[in-house]
Design an enzyme around this catalytic site. Sequence first.
Site, PDB file in Angstrom:
ATOM      1  NE  ARG A  52      -2.670   1.020   3.563  1.00 34.01           N
ATOM      2  CZ  ARG A  52      -3.415   0.658   4.613  1.00 34.01           C
ATOM      3  NH1 ARG A  52      -4.457   0.335   4.967  1.00 34.01           N
ATOM      4  NH2 ARG A  52      -2.909   1.363   5.712  1.00 34.01           N
ATOM      5  CE  LYS A 151      -2.410   4.633   6.467  1.00 38.26           C
ATOM      6  NZ  LYS A 151      -3.214   5.355   7.131  1.00 38.26           N
ATOM      7  CD  GLU A 184     -11.780   5.676   4.921  1.00 38.68           C
ATOM      8  OE1 GLU A 184     -11.469   5.030   5.352  1.00 38.68           O
ATOM      9  OE2 GLU A 184     -11.116   6.571   3.948  1.00 38.68           O
TER      10      GLU A 184
HETATM   11  N1  PXG Z   1      -8.973   4.081   7.067  1.00 36.03           N
HETATM   12  C1  PXG Z   1      -8.215   5.485   7.304  1.00 36.03           C
HETATM   13  C2  PXG Z   1      -8.880   7.098   6.987  1.00 36.03           C
HETATM   14  C3  PXG Z   1      -7.531   5.494   8.001  1.00 36.03           C
HETATM   15  O1  PXG Z   1      -6.514   6.334   7.512  1.00 36.03           O
HETATM   16  C4  PXG Z   1      -7.349   2.905   7.952  1.00 36.03           C
HETATM   17  C5  PXG Z   1      -8.881   3.319   7.454  1.00 36.03           C
HETATM   18  C6  PXG Z   1      -7.328   1.484   8.839  1.00 36.03           C
HETATM   19  O2  PXG Z   1      -6.645   1.187   7.945  1.00 36.03           O
HETATM   20  P1  PXG Z   1      -5.530  -0.145   8.358  1.00 36.03           P
HETATM   21  O3  PXG Z   1      -4.892  -0.757   6.917  1.00 36.03           O
HETATM   22  O4  PXG Z   1      -4.049   0.344   9.367  1.00 36.03           O
HETATM   23  O5  PXG Z   1      -6.468  -0.891   8.387  1.00 36.03           O
HETATM   24  C7  PXG Z   1      -7.186   4.202   8.167  1.00 36.03           C
HETATM   25  C8  PXG Z   1      -5.804   4.242   8.801  1.00 36.03           C
HETATM   26  C9  PXG Z   1      -2.639   6.610  13.189  1.00 36.03           C
HETATM   27  C10 PXG Z   1      -2.623   6.150  12.859  1.00 36.03           C
HETATM   28  O6  PXG Z   1      -0.938   7.158  14.008  1.00 36.03           O
HETATM   29  C11 PXG Z   1      -3.809   6.085  11.756  1.00 36.03           C
HETATM   30  C12 PXG Z   1      -4.386   4.582  10.770  1.00 36.03           C
HETATM   31  C13 PXG Z   1      -3.622   3.562  10.796  1.00 36.03           C
HETATM   32  C14 PXG Z   1      -2.779   3.685  12.043  1.00 36.03           C
HETATM   33  C15 PXG Z   1      -2.561   5.155  12.801  1.00 36.03           C
HETATM   34  O7  PXG Z   1      -3.560   8.268  13.085  1.00 36.03           O
HETATM   35  N2  PXG Z   1      -4.984   4.613   9.785  1.00 36.03           N
END
Ligand code: PXG
Length: 286
Positions: A52, A151, A184
Amino acid sequence: MSLKVWIDGKLYDKEDAKISVYDHGLLYGDGVFEGIRVYAGRIFKREEHLTRLWDSAKTIRLAIPYTRDEVKAAMEQTIKANNFTDCYVRLVVTRGVGYLGLNPNKCPRPSMFVITDTIEMYPREMYEKGMAVITASVIRNHPNAISPRVKSLNYLNNILARIEAADAGVSEAIMLNHEGNVAECSADNIFIVRNGQVATPTTTDGILEGITRNAIIDLCSRMAIPCIEKTLQRHDLYIAEECFLTGSAAEVVPITKIDGRTIGTGAPGPITKKLSEAFHRHTREG
Ligand code: PXG
């Protein structure tokens, strides 16, 4: 001992881990990142996160100046330097140091850094009793602008949604997409359960394709729990029997109230609990 942070091949004490004010990651949000967890010494879904990261970089036309193996080694080195067995890993790649002015071609080399630290998203109690959320007025990125599937270092819409949540006295906000359908939360994907069927928005509904989301979809299939990806409206959320959020940092969080409506019985539901337990087992298996 101070926490060590990896920046472009060197470890620095946290206090000295600094990047330039001329870095376009800071000046323009020009960069991409990943948030990963380490469970029992293993980097959870490492390959998925690296894929990703590279995909995000490709869309924003950023060449990551390391090979995948070099990035893996940097993560291992940083985790080891801090003696972590369970932690959170943040990978960040920015356009690098340039001049004032947008032109990315004036940034000769992207910068990369790796932070390992502890992270706690929500209080423990919310995992046991469930969490209240609202839907935000600010929408997720339009897919024809910078895609929500990237991301990127610009999380301003998501941050504004979190401010709306805080104003409403809750910890999270559900964001809709440009069509008004459910996308989301600010940093988590969303699932609902109704009539024994699990449902989550599709990857083209304006979401980040979460790695925890995909793990939950896989677990449903392994556990013979029906699960579909489909477009959801706010109405679907309000009439759901169960609802939960997923993310690397948050893991699986039960949602028991949305915009003032109680979801199901008002307590975390049986399928949510089953999937949350299965997810925690899965994190220990690799
Ligand atoms: N949607 C968004 C917009 C995200 O930023 C997820 C879904 C979940 O994705 P994953 O691959 O983690 O299942 C995310 C993930 C932080 C932090 O420090 C943010 C995320 C993941 C880990 C830490 O704010 N976002």
